[in-house]
Design a protein around this motif. Structure first.
Motif, short mmCIF file in Angstrom:
data_model
loop_
_atom_site.label_atom_id
_atom_site.label_comp_id
_atom_site.label_asym_id
_atom_site.label_seq_id
_atom_site.Cartn_x
_atom_site.Cartn_y
_atom_site.Cartn_z
N ARG A 342 -9.26 -1.32 -0.76
CA ARG A 342 -10.12 -1.84 0.26
C ARG A 342 -9.57 -2.98 0.43
O ARG A 342 -8.57 -4.10 1.21
N ASN A 343 -10.05 -4.42 -0.67
CA ASN A 343 -9.60 -5.96 -0.51
C ASN A 343 -8.16 -5.87 -1.28
O ASN A 343 -7.24 -6.71 -0.32
N VAL A 344 -7.57 -4.39 -1.51
CA VAL A 344 -6.30 -4.70 -1.52
C VAL A 344 -5.07 -4.16 -0.25
O VAL A 344 -4.06 -5.65 0.04
N SER A 345 -5.88 -2.83 -0.11
CA SER A 345 -5.06 -2.88 1.23
C SER A 345 -4.87 -4.06 2.97
O SER A 345 -4.30 -4.68 3.16
N GLU A 346 -6.31 -4.93 2.79
CA GLU A 346 -6.49 -5.45 3.67
C GLU A 346 -5.97 -7.00 3.14
O GLU A 346 -6.33 -8.01 4.11
N LYS A 350 -4.78 -9.52 -4.10
CA LYS A 350 -3.62 -10.24 -4.53
C LYS A 350 -3.22 -9.74 -5.54
O LYS A 350 -3.94 -9.81 -6.79
N GLY A 351 -1.78 -9.37 -6.09
CA GLY A 351 -1.03 -9.07 -7.46
C GLY A 351 -1.71 -7.92 -8.00
O GLY A 351 -1.39 -7.79 -9.73
N LEU A 394 -5.66 9.28 -5.04
CA LEU A 394 -6.12 7.96 -3.48
C LEU A 394 -6.26 6.72 -4.48
O LEU A 394 -6.37 6.20 -5.13
N SER A 395 -5.32 6.25 -3.75
CA SER A 395 -4.94 4.90 -3.35
C SER A 395 -4.86 3.25 -2.34
O SER A 395 -5.51 3.94 -1.19
N ASP A 396 -4.15 2.44 -2.57
CA ASP A 396 -4.75 1.47 -1.66
C ASP A 396 -3.24 2.30 -0.15
O ASP A 396 -4.01 1.04 0.42
N ARG A 516 -6.03 3.10 3.32
CA ARG A 516 -6.02 4.18 1.88
C ARG A 516 -4.84 5.10 2.52
O ARG A 516 -4.87 5.43 3.54
N ASN A 517 -4.45 5.53 1.04
CA ASN A 517 -4.01 6.72 1.45
C ASN A 517 -4.70 7.91 0.37
O ASN A 517 -4.55 7.42 -1.77
#
Length: 523
Positions: A342-346, A350-351, A394-396, A516-517
């Motif tokens: 969730r943090n990555v997708s939003e 980063k990185g 399941l991923s970002d 998410r995906n």
């Protein structure tokens, strides 16, 4: 052996890769030479890249020459050549079994308590570039016995007179009915797709030491995928009958998207991020991580300058300048993983890209299996077809699974977000230059949240394609320019049937509301 010699004279010009075989076979005629030359390991490996080699014992042929008259081995070869005259993937040669060794140094060992072999069939395995599958023939010498042996181990279906057997005729009919992308009205080759000069060559220095990716930046990937949009699309159908699916898609190896196969799945409404965290947050899952969202891609070996590639391992691959880059792996609580993506997708982190790939539900969260229903047209057959459990993906959402193939029929079922799958038929694998490629795995420090480099490369990996379909190097991999891509984009609630052995690359995109995906698949 006159018939065999005549065959060699007829193919030497149009099939230069087996000229050396023809020279050896022609030279074996008693009236022409006194000593029979034999194939070298290099010759064997060159031929078996694309063909099945039936190697005849040099010792038996020398015995025949000393006797000075036709023997059973002569009759065997002549009659076998009649049987396989129209079989382009079967080649006969002469080999000294006692002196032959693999490039690895391994000798051909035969049981001393049994008689010497008459012939050995060689063909390469997909798992190892250096090793050949070899099957020894010690038959009675009858033509029927020998032809049956070659048929079994070279995957051919020939009768003694050269005609196809009944099984061969059935197989031919099935192969002729296979779906081919070129049958689509909008079919184009990769060369036609990538006509912009700056997209024809791979960057030789893709990654920086900090893990940032030049070749696979979001801008570059978008440009590559944009080029691949203007290609034939998968057929989209509503839930098919059992008869329709098996005859029009499964039997023909034809990809298809089924738009309403998941309408009654409890998982569609039940598997929210909150539900998964509350119920199963304390479970541990196997998480793959990369700095750029690219998974299992092939990159220049020069980017791994922290260590030198083991010279002993380089002989295992025809592409010593390339490395298959594996993601870092961590086991973490499911709740921590859900927070991470969730943090990555939003954009709060980063990185890093995080992905739970091919996670078997039966091992980690078996309670979820009841929320996935078998599609009606697969009832009582799914386990027999796939042989594998239900897997979670399941991923970002911003991930790219690089080109590969699976040896199982695949049903990819999208629960959240969407996936764009670029597919290539498996009928001309030489266009993908599949090979044994060295691999290196990334490492990740969970405390500092930094990628620290890579583990030592391993020579023990599977067979992959060195081609980057987003930025194909058509000077180095010219045959890939002849490949014909197909695009299949599945959205929430849709299922993609991917036939076994189809090459595919998967670009995932997140749900705009769930960030998410999420998908499951049956292999």
């Amino acid at each position: 052996m006159a018939v065999l010699a005549e065959r060699c004279l007829g193919v030497a010009i149009c099939e230069p890769e087996i000229v050396v075989l023809c020279v050896f076979i022609l030279a074996n005629l008693p009236a022409q030479v006194a000593v029979t030359p034999v194939l070298t390991p290099k010759d064997v490996f060159s031929i078996t890249r694309e063909k099945c080699l039936v190697a005849i014992s040099d010792t038996l042929l020398q015995q025949k020459t000393r006797v000075g008259k036709e023997t059973s081995i002569d009759r065997l070869l002549d009659l076998a050549d009649v049987a396989f005259r129209e079989e382009p993937n079967v080649v006969f040669g002469v080999l000294n079994f006692e002196d032959f060794s693999m490039p690895s140094g391994e000798k051909l060992e035969f049981n001393q308590n049994t008689k010497a072999p008459t012939a050995v069939v060689f063909h390469q395995t997909m798992e190892n570039y250096l090793n050949l599958t070899r099957v020894v023939y010690r038959g009675s010498g009858s033509v029927a016995d020998f032809i049956a042996f070659v048929n079994e181990h070279c995957n051919t279906y020939r009768a003694e007179d050269g005609r196809l057997t009944l099984q061969g005729l059935r197989r031919k009919a099935l192969l002729e009915d296979l779906f081919k992308v070129e049958q689509s009205p909008q079919s184009v080759t990769i060369s036609q797709v990538f006509q912009t000069p700056d997209l024809l060559h791979s960057d030789k220095n893709c990654l920086r030491k900090d893990g940032s990716d030049v070749c696979h930046s979001s801008q570059t990937i978008h440009r590559g995928m944009e080029k691949l949009h203007d290609i034939p699309q998968c057929e989209r159908i509503s839930l098919p009958s059992r008869h329709k699916f098996f005859n029009e898609y499964l039997a023909r190896s034809r990809p298809v998207i089924i738009t309403d196969a998941m309408d009654n799945w409890p998982a569609m409404s039940k598997w929210t991020t909150e539900f998964l965290r509350d119920r199963y947050g304390d479970r541990y899952v196997h998480v793959h991580l990369t700095p750029n969202g690219v998974y299992d891609g092939v990159e220049p070996a020069s980017i791994w300058d922290d260590f030198k590639l083991p010279q002993a391992d380089l002989k295992y691959t025809p592409y010593p300048d390339l490395i298959l880059v594996r993601p870092a792996v961590l086991d973490m609580k499911f709740s921590d993983f859900l927070d991470l993506i969730r943090n990555v997708s939003e954009g709060k982190m980063k990185g890093v890209s995080a992905y739970v790939e091919y996670e078997p539900l039966s091992y980690d969260i078996p309670e979820l299996i009841d929320d996935v229903e078998v599609m009606p047209f697969l009832e009582n057959t799914l386990q027999a077809m796939t042989g594998n459990p239900i897997n979670m993906w399941l991923s970002d959402g911003n991930t790219l699974g690089k080109i590969h193939f699976d040896k199982f029929e695949n049903f990819l079922c999208q629960i959240s977000g969407e996936k764009e799958v670029i597919l290539f038929e498996p009928h001309n694998n030489e266009r993908f230059y599949e090979a044994y490629i060295l691999q290196a795995s990334r490492t990740y420090n969970a405390t500092t949240k930094e990628f620290l480099g890579a583990k030592k490369p391993s020579a023990r990996t599977g067979v992959f394609s060195p081609v980057d379909i987003q930025q194909p190097d058509l000077e180095r991999f010219k045959k890939f320019g002849e490949a014909r891509p197909m695009s299949c984009t599945i959205k929430q609630g849709e299922v993609l049937f991917m036939p076994a052995f189809w090459w595919h690359e998967v670009q995932s995109r997140p749900s705009p509301t769930e960030h998410r995906n999420l998908a499951v698949n049956f292999w």
